[in-house]
Design a protein around this motif. Structure first.
Motif, PDB file in Angstrom:
ATOM      1  N   LEU A  46       0.770  -1.328  -0.381  1.00 52.00           N
ATOM      2  CA  LEU A  46       0.214  -0.085   0.169  1.00 52.00           C
ATOM      3  C   LEU A  46       0.755   1.141   0.407  1.00 52.00           C
ATOM      4  CD1 LEU A  46      -2.720   1.492   0.333  1.00 52.00           C
ATOM      5  CD2 LEU A  46      -2.763   1.005   2.761  1.00 52.00           C
ATOM      6  N   ALA A  47       2.001   1.392   0.291  1.00 50.44           N
ATOM      7  CA  ALA A  47       2.652   2.531   0.285  1.00 50.44           C
ATOM      8  C   ALA A  47       3.512   2.419  -1.162  1.00 50.44           C
ATOM      9  CB  ALA A  47       3.434   2.582   1.552  1.00 50.44           C
ATOM     10  N   GLU A  48       3.354   1.869  -1.689  1.00 48.73           N
ATOM     11  CA  GLU A  48       4.378   1.429  -2.622  1.00 48.73           C
ATOM     12  C   GLU A  48       3.963   2.084  -3.422  1.00 48.73           C
ATOM     13  OE1 GLU A  48       5.344  -2.215  -3.065  1.00 48.73           O
ATOM     14  OE2 GLU A  48       7.199  -2.680  -2.318  1.00 48.73           O
ATOM     15  N   TYR A  49       2.687   1.884  -3.664  1.00 48.93           N
ATOM     16  CA  TYR A  49       1.184   1.992  -4.701  1.00 48.93           C
ATOM     17  C   TYR A  49       0.974   3.863  -4.419  1.00 48.93           C
ATOM     18  CZ  TYR A  49       0.366  -2.173  -6.711  1.00 48.93           C
ATOM     19  OH  TYR A  49       0.321  -3.168  -7.858  1.00 48.93           O
ATOM     20  N   ARG A  50       1.101   4.098  -2.981  1.00 45.84           N
ATOM     21  CA  ARG A  50       0.991   5.495  -3.015  1.00 45.84           C
ATOM     22  C   ARG A  50       1.960   6.282  -3.407  1.00 45.84           C
ATOM     23  NH1 ARG A  50       2.181   6.906   2.887  1.00 45.84           N
ATOM     24  NH2 ARG A  50       3.791   6.643   2.481  1.00 45.84           N
ATOM     25  N   ASP A  51       2.914   5.791  -2.563  1.00 47.32           N
ATOM     26  CA  ASP A  51       3.976   6.600  -3.761  1.00 47.32           C
ATOM     27  C   ASP A  51       4.077   6.817  -4.956  1.00 47.32           C
ATOM     28  OD1 ASP A  51       5.133   6.522  -0.234  1.00 47.32           O
ATOM     29  OD2 ASP A  51       6.600   5.197  -0.771  1.00 47.32           O
ATOM     30  N   SER A  52       4.032   5.831  -5.533  1.00 42.19           N
ATOM     31  CA  SER A  52       3.752   5.972  -6.606  1.00 42.19           C
ATOM     32  C   SER A  52       2.532   6.487  -8.047  1.00 42.19           C
ATOM     33  CB  SER A  52       2.942   4.785  -7.629  1.00 42.19           C
ATOM     34  OG  SER A  52       4.340   3.458  -7.292  1.00 42.19           O
ATOM     35  N   THR A  53       1.813   6.880  -6.644  1.00 40.34           N
ATOM     36  CA  THR A  53       0.641   7.412  -7.015  1.00 40.34           C
ATOM     37  C   THR A  53       1.171   8.662  -7.172  1.00 40.34           C
ATOM     38  OG1 THR A  53      -0.395   6.220  -6.904  1.00 40.34           O
ATOM     39  CG2 THR A  53      -1.587   8.728  -6.777  1.00 40.34           C
ATOM     40  N   LEU A  54       1.834   9.680  -6.435  1.00 45.34           N
ATOM     41  CA  LEU A  54       2.646  10.782  -6.060  1.00 45.34           C
ATOM     42  C   LEU A  54       3.053  10.915  -7.146  1.00 45.34           C
ATOM     43  CD1 LEU A  54       3.348  10.901  -2.062  1.00 45.34           C
ATOM     44  CD2 LEU A  54       1.129  11.868  -3.825  1.00 45.34           C
ATOM     45  N   LEU A  55       4.798  10.101  -7.852  1.00 47.02           N
ATOM     46  CA  LEU A  55       5.285  10.094  -8.384  1.00 47.02           C
ATOM     47  C   LEU A  55       4.337  10.363  -9.834  1.00 47.02           C
ATOM     48  CD1 LEU A  55       8.203   8.071  -7.278  1.00 47.02           C
ATOM     49  CD2 LEU A  55       8.053  10.443  -7.177  1.00 47.02           C
ATOM     50  N   ALA A  56       3.684   9.743 -10.611  1.00 49.13           N
ATOM     51  CA  ALA A  56       3.010   9.404 -11.564  1.00 49.13           C
ATOM     52  C   ALA A  56       1.707   9.684 -11.005  1.00 49.13           C
ATOM     53  CB  ALA A  56       3.279   7.966 -12.416  1.00 49.13           C
ATOM     54  N   PRO A  57       0.815  10.885 -11.140  1.00 50.65           N
ATOM     55  CA  PRO A  57      -0.366  10.602 -10.763  1.00 50.65           C
ATOM     56  C   PRO A  57      -1.412   9.923 -11.978  1.00 50.65           C
ATOM     57  CG  PRO A  57       0.665  13.117 -10.283  1.00 50.65           C
ATOM     58  CD  PRO A  57       1.393  11.618 -10.587  1.00 50.65           C
ATOM     59  N   ASN A  58      -1.101   9.911 -13.184  1.00 51.40           N
ATOM     60  CA  ASN A  58      -1.685   9.628 -14.606  1.00 51.40           C
ATOM     61  C   ASN A  58      -1.831   7.857 -14.333  1.00 51.40           C
ATOM     62  OD1 ASN A  58       0.989   9.322 -15.415  1.00 51.40           O
ATOM     63  ND2 ASN A  58       1.130  10.348 -17.229  1.00 51.40           N
ATOM     64  N   ARG A  59      -0.865   7.400 -13.901  1.00 47.60           N
ATOM     65  CA  ARG A  59      -1.283   6.320 -13.244  1.00 47.60           C
ATOM     66  C   ARG A  59      -1.966   5.635 -12.498  1.00 47.60           C
ATOM     67  NH1 ARG A  59       4.186   3.556 -15.075  1.00 47.60           N
ATOM     68  NH2 ARG A  59       2.300   1.526 -15.014  1.00 47.60           N
TER      69      ARG A  59
END
Length: 747
Positions: A46-59
């Motif tokens: 959950l932390a990884e997907y949260r960080d990924s969303t912060l880096l790539a909001p379009n994904r």
């Protein structure tokens, strides 16, 4: 000891339970650790997907769907986060997803912290269980040693118990009590030797007997109820009942009953220990019987003390005593002159009462002479059927024995003795069976006999005293009556003395006036005036009138004295009252003519004959006519009317005048001597004041009455009623009458 022998087995069981608990805790710890590992992986992903969303909001949509697939895949433990979060993945904007991811990470962190705490608690419990099992394993060795020792002791105790049981059975078998054990169906399980000896039953008999077979029939309902009750309450104390032995003898027993499992079959059975209380019960019944007799005799004595008529109370007394004695007949007999006189008889069978009463009549009483001779010797007479039969054999064939006729089996007579003499006796009989009367029963009859005799003496003395008191009261009443009579005689004597003084005063005055006149005329006749013949003639007339007055006064006084002394006796003869009235009219004719008064006589055509004293009735008519003429003015009328009243059996004589009348206030005193009614006549005539009392006394001596009515200025009416007796030939007609008028010309 019995509790200690189970300790090794309890320790083994406890060690097994502790081991099983430790294994269960170990399995639970592994499950908690697996859940902790899965929760950590979920947090990292959950932390990884949260960080990924912060880096790539379009994904962000791609990341959310990938995260959802990961959380919903097959896993050892379910996801411990919010299911709403999982359902919303793929729908959020990047910022919303980041915000909810942070909340979900916080919730999973708290869950992970709770799992760490539970794992630590499980570790602690696992350690404690293993240590406890180890400790119990160490203790198990001495417990096993202790168990072996206890087992050896138990074997030794079993040997002792067998010896004790043998001694106990020996005691039970020979105890002087009835010990029995019965199952729920009423069959005998055990009875001791004393029970078999007393009841008379053998072991073969006990095989077919039930508890109900040894009970007296009237005890069955009660014992069946108690039998059911003891199986419910497990114990019953103080049970009393009656057993019937094999030979039919009744045995009263009392004891306690309990219910316990049978040591062999395990089924509940009763265990009862009964004691034979037949002798004690008989003694108690005797004491109760004696107490009942004492209460009855005391109650009878109280009733006799308050009774004034023991003869009427005797039947009730005999009934009370007979019910208490449980006898069939009781009788109370007096013996005046050696002749039996029954005072009261009570029988339980009313139809045999006449047979009992016939015992004391001749010739039945003569048949009982042997008993009667013993009674005359002031001895208690007691006889049973054998002696009564001997009396019957000695009697005549045509005279049956009255005692045997009513079936007497036992007899008891207790004598009454007054001042050393036989007064009577009280007897009782039993018709059911020969009976030997105990001392208590004899004492009760003697007590009742003494109470009855005392009561008879007391009532006799009371009645004698009552008669003496009545005689005294009668004497007192006679003395009081005599005193009252003396008082009235004294008062009457005083009244007569006063009357005598008054009469003497009046008579003295009435005598003095004429005597003074006569003396004065006599003195004048001694003077020169006596030379005139006309004067001497006038003085002679006056002296004659005065002397006539004095003679009448003296005659009336003598007549009144004879009346008051009761020395007047009537000489009754059949007299024609009409002829008597005519004679009186002729006598009064001169006086009436001198005052110009008409005399009228009204009589029936036939004679009015009555049984009277003619001189007395003539004097009555003479006095009435004299008074009527005296108080009637010149030209008046005096009427005499005779009226027979055949329907009333009397004759009426009416004397009616048209004189001056009598005032109403003087009428009550008209028949008094020298009463206030004395007045001079219309021509100044004087009377003695004794004529009216003489008239009234003469009329009443004949059994008649006299009445008067008067009106001032009109006249007076005297009515005399006399008893009328006449024969059929002399009876006048009620419709026929004759009026005779005697006119008197003026002088």
């Amino acid at each position: 000891m019995r509790q200690r022998q189970w300790l090794p087995f309890a320790a083994i069981i406890l060690i097994g339970l502790l081991t099983i608990g430790a294994l269960f805790i170990l399995f639970h710890k592994q499950r908690l650790e697996a859940e902790l590992s899965t929760t950590g992986s979920d947090m990292r992903l959950l932390a990884e997907y949260r960080d990924s969303t912060l880096l790539a909001p379009n994904r962000t949509l791609e990341h959310q769907l990938a995260l959802r697939v990961h959380l919903l895949r097959s896993r050892p433990t379910p996801y411990r986060g919010s299911h709403t979060f999982i359902d919303s993945l793929g729908l959020w904007e990047p910022a919303t997803f980041v915000r909810y991811s942070r909340s979900e990470l916080s919730a999973l962190g708290k869950r992970q912290t709770a799992l760490f705490s539970r794992i630590e608690a499980v570790d602690t419990a696992q350690t404690v269980l293993f240590l406890s099992a180890l400790f119990l394993s160490i203790l198990l060795i001495p417990l096993l040693l202790l168990y072996l020792r206890t087992l050896r002791q138990r074997l030794h105790l079993l040997e002792k118990l067998e010896e004790s049981e043998a001694r106990y059975r020996e005691i039970i078998e020979h105890m002087p009590d009835l010990i029995q054990s019965v199952d729920a169906e009423g069959r005998f399980v055990y009875v001791n030797r004393y029970w078999r000896r007393v009841m008379g039953y053998t072991d073969e008999d006990l095989q077919r007997l039930r508890i109900w077979d040894i009970l007296r029939p009237d005890q069955l309902p009660k014992c069946q109820s108690l039998f059911e009750q003891v199986f419910q309450e497990q114990v019953l104390l103080g049970v009393e009942t009656v057993f019937i032995t094999k030979h039919g003898q009744e045995i009263y027993v009392s004891g306690n009953v309990t219910v316990r499992p049978d040591p062999i079959t395990g089924k509940p059975v009763t265990r009862a220990l009964f004691r034979d209380v037949t002798a004690q019960r008989q003694q108690l019944q005797l004491l109760q019987y004696q107490e009942a007799l004492a209460n009855t005799t005391s109650r009878i004595a109280q009733q006799l003390l308050t009774s004034l008529s023991p003869e009427t109370l005797a039947p009730s007394i005999l009934e009370q005593l007979g019910e208490t004695l449980n006898t069939d007949a009781l009788y109370l007999v007096a013996l005046p002159g050696d002749v039996p006189q029954p005072i009261a008889v009570w029988t339980r069978d009313v139809e045999k009462a006449s047979l009992v009463a016939a015992t004391f009549e001749q010739p039945c009483w003569d048949l009982l002479r042997p008993l009667w001779e013993r009674l005359k010797a002031i001895a208690i007479v007691e006889a049973v059927s054998e002696e009564l039969l001997s009396l019957s054999s000695a009697t005549e064939a045509n005279t049956p024995n009255p005692l045997l006729a009513r079936g007497t089996q036992a007899l008891l007579w207790v004598p009454f003795v007054r001042q050393g003499q036989l007064w009577g006796f009280i007897g009782t009989e039993d018709w059911k069976q020969p009976r030997f009367w105990n001392p208590t029963e004899r004492t009760a009859l003697e007590s009742v006999a003494a109470s009855l005799l005392f009561t008879f003496d007391r009532i006799h003395a009371y009645r004698e005293l009552q008669r003496f008191a009545e005689d005294l009261l009668q004497a007192r009443n006679m003395l009081e009556a005599y005193a009252e009579e003396l008082r009235r005689a004294n008062e009457e004597l005083q009244e007569r003395n006063a009357e005598k003084d008054r009469i003497m005063s009046i008579v003295s005055h009435d005598l003095r006036s004429p005597l003074s006149g006569i003396r004065g005329l006599a003195e004048i006749l001694q003077t020169e005036e006596a030379l005139d013949p006309s004067t001497v003639q006038e003085f002679a007339r006056l002296i004659y009138e005065a002397s006539e007055y004095l003679l009448n006064l003296v005659n009336d006084l003598l007549e009144v004295a004879r009346l008051e002394q009761g020395r007047i006796q009537l000489q009754l003869t059949e007299t024609d009252l009409c002829a008597l009235a005519r004679s009186t009219f002729r006598f009064m004719e001169g006086v009436a003519r001198s005052k110009n008064i008409q005399l009228v006589l009204e009589c029936p055509d036939s004679p009015v004959v009555a049984l009277v004293d003619a001189p007395k009735i003539s004097q009555v008519l003479n006095n009435l006519l004299s008074n009527a003429i005296k108080f009637t003015p010149s030209g008046g009328t005096v009427t005499v009317r005779l009226q027979p009243r055949l329907e009333n059996g009397e004759v009426e004589i009416h004397v009616i005048d048209t004189g001056i009348g009598i005032p109403q206030e003087l009428l009550p005193h008209l028949f008094e001597k020298f009463g206030p009614h004395q007045r001079p006549g219309t021509a100044g005539e004087r009377g003695t004041g004794l004529g009216m009392p003489i008239i009234k006394n003469f009329v009443e001596l004949h059994g008649g009455t006299i009445q008067v009515s008067s009106t001032v200025g009109i006249g007076s009416h005297f009515t005399i009623r006399l008893p009328y007796r006449c024969t059929a030939e002399t009876a006048p007609s009620a419709s026929s009458s004759q009026s005779t008028s005697i006119p008197v010309p003026p002088s």
